[in-house]
Motif scaffolding. Sequence first.
Motif, PDB file in Angstrom:
ATOM      1  N   PHE A  90      12.877  -6.150 -19.198  1.00 38.26           N
ATOM      2  CA  PHE A  90      12.972  -7.401 -18.444  1.00 38.26           C
ATOM      3  C   PHE A  90      11.574  -7.939 -18.198  1.00 38.26           C
ATOM      4  CE2 PHE A  90      12.627  -4.000 -15.367  1.00 38.26           C
ATOM      5  CZ  PHE A  90      11.753  -4.491 -14.420  1.00 38.26           C
ATOM      6  N   ASN A  91      11.499  -9.162 -17.714  1.00 39.36           N
ATOM      7  CA  ASN A  91      10.237  -9.805 -17.399  1.00 39.36           C
ATOM      8  C   ASN A  91      10.025  -9.746 -15.894  1.00 39.36           C
ATOM      9  OD1 ASN A  91       8.289 -11.921 -16.692  1.00 39.36           O
ATOM     10  ND2 ASN A  91       8.480 -12.591 -18.814  1.00 39.36           N
ATOM     11  N   THR A  92       8.993  -9.036 -15.463  1.00 37.43           N
ATOM     12  CA  THR A  92       8.743  -8.897 -14.025  1.00 37.43           C
ATOM     13  C   THR A  92       8.425 -10.235 -13.382  1.00 37.43           C
ATOM     14  OG1 THR A  92       7.900  -6.645 -14.357  1.00 37.43           O
ATOM     15  CG2 THR A  92       7.307  -7.741 -12.300  1.00 37.43           C
ATOM     16  N   MET A  93       7.748 -11.124 -14.083  1.00 40.13           N
ATOM     17  CA  MET A  93       7.331 -12.396 -13.499  1.00 40.13           C
ATOM     18  C   MET A  93       8.496 -13.351 -13.274  1.00 40.13           C
ATOM     19  SD  MET A  93       4.211 -12.578 -12.631  1.00 40.13           S
ATOM     20  CE  MET A  93       2.598 -11.847 -12.898  1.00 40.13           C
ATOM     21  N   THR A  94       9.523 -13.283 -14.123  1.00 37.23           N
ATOM     22  CA  THR A  94      10.643 -14.214 -14.007  1.00 37.23           C
ATOM     23  C   THR A  94      11.957 -13.541 -13.623  1.00 37.23           C
ATOM     24  OG1 THR A  94      11.287 -14.023 -16.337  1.00 37.23           O
ATOM     25  CG2 THR A  94       9.579 -15.640 -15.786  1.00 37.23           C
ATOM     26  N   GLY A  95      12.023 -12.244 -13.795  1.00 34.94           N
ATOM     27  CA  GLY A  95      13.269 -11.527 -13.550  1.00 34.94           C
ATOM     28  C   GLY A  95      14.252 -11.608 -14.699  1.00 34.94           C
ATOM     29  N   ALA A  96      13.882 -12.318 -15.768  1.00 36.80           N
ATOM     30  CA  ALA A  96      14.788 -12.488 -16.907  1.00 36.80           C
ATOM     31  C   ALA A  96      14.964 -11.175 -17.650  1.00 36.80           C
ATOM     32  CB  ALA A  96      14.256 -13.556 -17.847  1.00 36.80           C
ATOM     33  N   GLY A  97      16.189 -10.917 -18.058  1.00 41.66           N
ATOM     34  CA  GLY A  97      16.496  -9.709 -18.800  1.00 41.66           C
ATOM     35  C   GLY A  97      16.369  -9.909 -20.296  1.00 41.66           C
TER      36      GLY A  97
END
Length: 385
Positions: A90-97
Motif C-alpha cells: 500500500f501507499n503510506t502517503m495516500t492509504g491506497a492499496g
Amino acid sequence: MKKALLAAALMSAGVVAHAQSSVTLYGRLDAGLEYMSGVPTGANANGAANSSSNRFKAESGDWGTSLWGMKGVEDIGGGNKVLFQLEGSFNTMTGAGPGGGGLFNRWATVGLSNSQYGTFTMGRMLFISNGVWDFDPFGQSNWSSASLVRGRNWPQSSNNFAYQSPKIAGFDFYGQYALSNATSWNGNGSTGQGREAGAQITYTTSLFQVRGLYDEIRNPANGQLWGGPVANNGINTANTANGVFAASREYSALLNVFLGQFKIQAAYQAVRSAGATGVLPGQPTTLNHEWGGVTWQATPAAALIAAVYHVNGNNGAGNATIYTVGGSYNLSKRTLLDLQAATVRNSRNANFGLNANNAGFAAATDNPLQGRQQTGVYAGIQHSF
C-alpha cells in the motif's frame, strides 16, 4: 461423571491444538520526501517529452515497500507443518492499496513444511528474480538493482508452485514454476500471465555467500521470450510494450563477502530475449547488468552504504550507470531513519531513470530526456511491526 470426563478431554484437546498453531500479523510503513531533477515535461509532435524540470514529492516505498500481512503455521505432527502467508502492499502517503494484483498482491500462499525434506507452497508470490535482494547493497530500494532493468528484478507471480530445500553442508535450493493457465502451455493471450519459472542455488559460509540464479518470464500474449516492440519509432507513449524488460531469460551470479563491520556485494546479470520481431534501432534484445557496493555497519545503529549499478544494451540502446550513497540509523529495533542520494548517467542513446520506469520517452514514464542525467535525494522514516 462420564460426560464431565469427556468434556474435560475435549477441552484439553482444544488447548493442545491451539498451542500447536500460531498466526502473526506483521507490516512495514515507509514514507518520506523525495527531490528529483531531470523529470520530463511537455511533448513534441511524436509524443516524446521535450523538456525537463525538478520535483519535490511526498513518497512512500523509496527505502522499502509499505506492506502488511499475516502468516501462520500449524504443527500437524511427525515433523510436518501446514503454513500460509497473505501479504499486500500500500501507499503510506495516500492509504491506497494495490491495484490489479488484488488485496494480497505480494503473497497469497498455502503449503506444507518438513524440517528434513523442505517446504512446498502454492499460490501468488514474489517471483524468484527477487532473489537478488540479498545481494543488493540497497536491498532493492527504489533506486537500485531494479532500476536499470526497468523492474525486471521485482515482479510478482501468480499460479505458482515453489520448493525450498533445507540447508545441507551450506547449500540450499529454491525453485518456482508458474502456470500460464492458458490452453497454450506458455500463454496465448487468453490469460494475464505467461508461463514463468526459475531456480537458484545458494552456498553460505561465515565469510561469504554465493548464489546462482536462472529465471524466465514468458509473454502472456504469445508465450514468447520477448515482450514485444515499443511502438512509434521507439517512443512508447502508452507504455504498452517493454521488450526484453518484460519477457526474457535472466542469468545471475551473486556474491556477498562478510568482513567484520563491512559487507561487500557484487552481481552480474545477463538478460536475454528470444524470437524478437519488429525490433527497432535503439531497442535492446539483450542486456548486461552488473553492480557492486559496500555497507559499513559503523555502529550497531548506524550503517553507511555506497554502490554503483551499470547496464549495457545491444542494438544501439546505449548504457547507463547509477551512483548512489546513503545509509540508515535505527532509532529502535522497529524504527529507522533513511537517506539516499543517487544520480544516473546515460549515454547518448539511453534514457534510463532512477526509478524502475517502463521503456519510452513520454513524460508519463518519468524517464529523463535521451542522453541526459537524473539526480535524486530521498529522506524518510520506516517502521516495522
